[in-house]
Design a protein around this motif. Structure first.
Motif, mmCIF file in Angstrom:
data_model
loop_
_atom_site.group_PDB
_atom_site.id
_atom_site.type_symbol
_atom_site.label_atom_id
_atom_site.label_comp_id
_atom_site.label_asym_id
_atom_site.label_seq_id
_atom_site.Cartn_x
_atom_site.Cartn_y
_atom_site.Cartn_z
ATOM 1 N N VAL A 163 9.995 26.008 40.626
ATOM 2 C CA VAL A 163 8.698 26.640 40.876
ATOM 3 C C VAL A 163 8.174 26.124 42.211
ATOM 4 O O VAL A 163 8.345 24.934 42.531
ATOM 5 C CB VAL A 163 7.705 26.231 39.749
ATOM 6 N N LYS A 164 7.572 26.996 43.001
ATOM 7 C CA LYS A 164 6.927 26.556 44.242
ATOM 8 C C LYS A 164 5.569 25.951 43.878
ATOM 9 O O LYS A 164 4.646 26.676 43.478
ATOM 10 C CB LYS A 164 6.793 27.731 45.215
ATOM 11 N N ALA A 165 5.472 24.641 44.006
ATOM 12 C CA ALA A 165 4.285 23.930 43.521
ATOM 13 C C ALA A 165 3.053 24.164 44.386
ATOM 14 O O ALA A 165 1.953 23.747 44.034
ATOM 15 C CB ALA A 165 4.579 22.429 43.439
ATOM 16 N N CYS A 166 3.230 24.870 45.518
ATOM 17 C CA CYS A 166 2.080 25.244 46.338
ATOM 18 C C CYS A 166 1.455 26.536 45.845
ATOM 19 O O CYS A 166 0.442 26.984 46.374
ATOM 20 C CB CYS A 166 2.495 25.422 47.794
ATOM 21 N N THR A 167 2.095 27.152 44.868
ATOM 22 C CA THR A 167 1.684 28.489 44.432
ATOM 23 C C THR A 167 1.351 28.463 42.941
ATOM 24 O O THR A 167 1.336 29.486 42.281
ATOM 25 C CB THR A 167 2.827 29.496 44.750
ATOM 26 N N THR B 45 7.836 15.694 47.369
ATOM 27 C CA THR B 45 7.600 17.138 47.378
ATOM 28 C C THR B 45 6.749 17.465 48.601
ATOM 29 O O THR B 45 5.672 16.902 48.769
ATOM 30 C CB THR B 45 6.873 17.554 46.077
ATOM 31 N N HIS B 46 7.268 18.344 49.455
ATOM 32 C CA HIS B 46 6.630 18.578 50.759
ATOM 33 C C HIS B 46 5.924 19.933 50.820
ATOM 34 O O HIS B 46 6.150 20.805 49.982
ATOM 35 C CB HIS B 46 7.685 18.500 51.864
ATOM 36 N N VAL B 47 5.110 20.061 51.853
ATOM 37 C CA VAL B 47 4.428 21.337 52.134
ATOM 38 C C VAL B 47 4.861 21.785 53.530
ATOM 39 O O VAL B 47 4.633 21.070 54.511
ATOM 40 C CB VAL B 47 2.896 21.177 52.082
ATOM 41 N N GLY B 48 5.504 22.951 53.604
ATOM 42 C CA GLY B 48 5.993 23.424 54.897
ATOM 43 C C GLY B 48 5.365 24.727 55.335
ATOM 44 O O GLY B 48 5.706 25.253 56.394
ATOM 45 N N CYS B 49 4.489 25.297 54.520
ATOM 46 C CA CYS B 49 3.865 26.564 54.896
ATOM 47 C C CYS B 49 2.626 26.780 54.046
ATOM 48 O O CYS B 49 2.345 26.001 53.140
ATOM 49 C CB CYS B 49 4.842 27.735 54.692
ATOM 50 N N ASP B 50 1.901 27.854 54.336
ATOM 51 C CA ASP B 50 0.771 28.203 53.464
ATOM 52 C C ASP B 50 0.876 29.635 52.973
ATOM 53 O O ASP B 50 -0.105 30.261 52.616
ATOM 54 C CB ASP B 50 -0.564 27.927 54.159
ATOM 55 N N THR B 51 2.111 30.158 52.973
ATOM 56 C CA THR B 51 2.323 31.552 52.564
ATOM 57 C C THR B 51 3.430 31.682 51.509
ATOM 58 O O THR B 51 3.998 32.762 51.344
ATOM 59 C CB THR B 51 2.671 32.400 53.800
ATOM 60 N N SER B 52 3.788 30.581 50.844
ATOM 61 C CA SER B 52 4.752 30.594 49.726
ATOM 62 C C SER B 52 6.172 30.969 50.129
ATOM 63 O O SER B 52 6.936 31.486 49.296
ATOM 64 C CB SER B 52 4.307 31.550 48.609
ATOM 65 N N GLN B 53 6.526 30.716 51.383
ATOM 66 C CA GLN B 53 7.856 31.144 51.825
ATOM 67 C C GLN B 53 8.894 30.044 51.905
ATOM 68 O O GLN B 53 10.075 30.287 51.706
ATOM 69 C CB GLN B 53 7.751 31.772 53.221
ATOM 70 N N CYS B 54 8.474 28.812 52.247
ATOM 71 C CA CYS B 54 9.462 27.824 52.720
ATOM 72 C C CYS B 54 10.203 27.100 51.606
ATOM 73 O O CYS B 54 11.324 26.634 51.806
ATOM 74 C CB CYS B 54 8.798 26.816 53.646
ATOM 75 N N GLY B 55 9.582 26.919 50.453
ATOM 76 C CA GLY B 55 10.265 26.241 49.341
ATOM 77 C C GLY B 55 10.346 24.724 49.462
ATOM 78 O O GLY B 55 10.980 24.080 48.621
ATOM 79 N N ALA B 56 9.691 24.126 50.453
ATOM 80 C CA ALA B 56 9.714 22.659 50.576
ATOM 81 C C ALA B 56 9.013 21.992 49.397
ATOM 82 O O ALA B 56 9.193 20.803 49.149
ATOM 83 C CB ALA B 56 9.051 22.231 51.887
ATOM 84 N N CYS B 57 8.224 22.765 48.675
ATOM 85 C CA CYS B 57 7.405 22.247 47.577
ATOM 86 C C CYS B 57 8.038 22.469 46.204
ATOM 87 O O CYS B 57 7.367 22.266 45.191
ATOM 88 C CB CYS B 57 6.056 22.961 47.610
ATOM 89 N N VAL B 58 9.289 22.899 46.149
ATOM 90 C CA VAL B 58 9.854 23.278 44.846
ATOM 91 C C VAL B 58 10.033 22.063 43.936
ATOM 92 O O VAL B 58 10.597 21.039 44.336
ATOM 93 C CB VAL B 58 11.207 24.022 45.007
HETATM 94 S S1 FES Z 1 4.881 24.831 50.854
HETATM 95 FE FE1 FES Z 1 6.023 26.515 51.597
HETATM 96 S S2 FES Z 1 6.548 27.590 49.791
HETATM 97 FE FE2 FES Z 1 5.349 25.936 49.067
#
Ligand code: FES
Ligand code: FES
Length: 164
Positions: A57-61, A36-49
């Motif tokens: 679910v976006k696991a960064c959010t 599970t990756h992190v590609g942004c800090d604004t909940s847009q990229c979905g790399a963390c789903v």
């Molecule tokens: S890391 Fe980009 S939406 Fe979660």
């Protein structure tokens, strides 16, 4: 610090987390599930789903403490016990739906939810719309759409997965 207990990929796990710890941080840093990756800090990229109780679910959010008692499925939990791939993983491979692979775990988890939640069928437009929460820098999306369209009939038991 709070101790939380949840099910991750079918196993019950406990972890000590701070109340501000994000679910994605707990998965990666405490449980070492680094698919599970992190590609942004604004909940847009979905790399963390990931999936929480069957929903993507976006696991960064989401805070880790909010997952107390939940069933979490990550990309590492998709492979079958005999080592065979989930149909969505197999179709991504077959249709060349990944290049660098950074978006792929989140894309696959979103795609599975998309297919599961459309038992009546999925049009190309619905697939593209359904992926709006997942960004990819490499593929241009076309092959991802093809892979998901190919996975739908397999996941809904309309056709078997073709043997190589
Ligand atoms: S890391 Fe980009 S939406 Fe979660
Ligand atoms: S395969 Fe590289 S970002 Fe999607």
């Amino acid at each position: 610090m709070a101790q939380i207990s949840l099910t991750v990929n079918g196993k019950t796990v406990s972890a000590d987390v701070e109340s501000r710890t994000l679910l994605v941080e707990m998965l990666r840093d405490k449980l070492h599930l680094t698919g599970t990756h992190v590609g942004c800090d604004t909940s847009q990229c979905g790399a963390c789903v990931v999936q929480v109780n069957g929903m993507s679910v976006k696991a960064c959010t989401m805070l880790a403490v909010q997952a107390e008692g939940a069933k979490v499925l990550t990309i590492e939990g998709l492979v079958n016990e005999d080592g065979s791939l989930h149909p969505m993983q197999e179709m991504f491979r077959e249709h060349h739906a990944l290049q660098c692979g950074y978006c792929t775990p989140g894309m696959v988890m979103s795609a599975i939810d998309l297919v599961n939640s459309h038992p009546e069928g999925l049009t190309e437009e619905q697939i593209r719309h359904g992926l709006e929460g997942n960004l990819c820098r490499c593929t241009g999306y076309h092959n991802i759409v093809k892979a998901i369209a190919a996975a739908w009939p397999i996941m809904h038991n309309k056709v078997p997965m073709a043997a190589e």
